[in-house]
Design a protein around this motif. Structure first.
Motif: not given
Ligand SMILES: [Zn+2]
Length: 232
Positions: A120, A179, A211
């Protein structure tokens, strides 16, 4: 702490990295000299080793539904919290290795699957300032232990506020859409893959879910997550 920041004095991130590595270590939890994390301070990292996968902690929110499995080594407190603080803000990147070893041990007994490790990511600006991304260090070391490939498949599209500054509802909107797929790897590399996201701490799981959304869009078949710590 000195009043002048180390970053202001360092000629470059590379030189400061070399200096960090040359310094003798001291335990992140109790300052014992000669070790990065002494046996006593490392003990919480193995406290969950014998627990069955997915054991509940009485958390208000367990893993979000898009995360197939969320595993972690220890509660986010005491020496583990101190070690993660040193890894993230103290420049002690050597801590990634023992922390990743603990993650690998937990994953070996509890991990249900996964064929690709993916960190991440922090925002590129933050990585540049810090000289490294702690989730990448953890991921690379973990991948070596587990014999899996590590792909930096994601990037932060925008800089978000630290999740710990926010309430539960605000955390969701803070990271939603934060993201995107990294330009480093072609999207087809994720097709049909079971991705294991790696981060230092999980709280509500909203960062992991944000994510996962990108990874599923790119064709991943499952997304699990493994962190060093879990915050109540
Ligand atoms: Zn210690």
């Amino acid at each position: 702490m000195p009043s002048i920041s180390a970053a202001a004095l360092a000629p470059s991130a590379l030189v400061s990295a070399a200096l960090d590595l040359a310094l003798p270590p001291a335990c992140a939890g109790c300052s014992l000299e000669g070790v990065l994390l002494c046996e006593r301070c490392a003990a919480p990292l193995v406290s969950r080793l014998s627990l069955a996968p997915g054991v509940r902690m009485g958390l208000r929110a367990e893993a979000p539904p898009s995360i197939a499995q969320l595993e972690w080594c220890a509660p986010f407190s005491g020496s583990v919290r101190a070690a993660l603080h040193q890894l993230k803000y103290g420049g002690e990147r050597r801590l990634a290795r023992p922390l990743a070893e603990a993650m690998a041990a937990r994953w070996r007994v509890a991990g249900a699957g996964g064929d690709l490790i993916c960190p991440v990511p922090v925002h590129a600006d933050r990585e540049r300032r810090r000289g490294y991304d702690q989730a990448v260090l953890l991921s690379e070391s973990l991948a070596r232990h587990l014999g899996l490939p590590c792909e930096r498949a994601l990037r932060r599209a925008r800089n978000t506020r630290p999740q710990f500054e926010l309430g539960r509802k605000a955390r969701l909107t803070n990271v939603s859409g934060a993201f995107e797929l990294s330009r480093r790897i072609p999207a087809w590399r994720l097709r049909g893959r079971w991705v294991v996201l790696v981060d230092d701490v999980a709280t509500t799981g909203s960062t992991l879910a944000a994510c996962a959304e990108v990874l599923y869009d790119a064709g991943a078949v499952a997304v699990s997550a493994l962190t060093v710590a879990r915050e109540r």
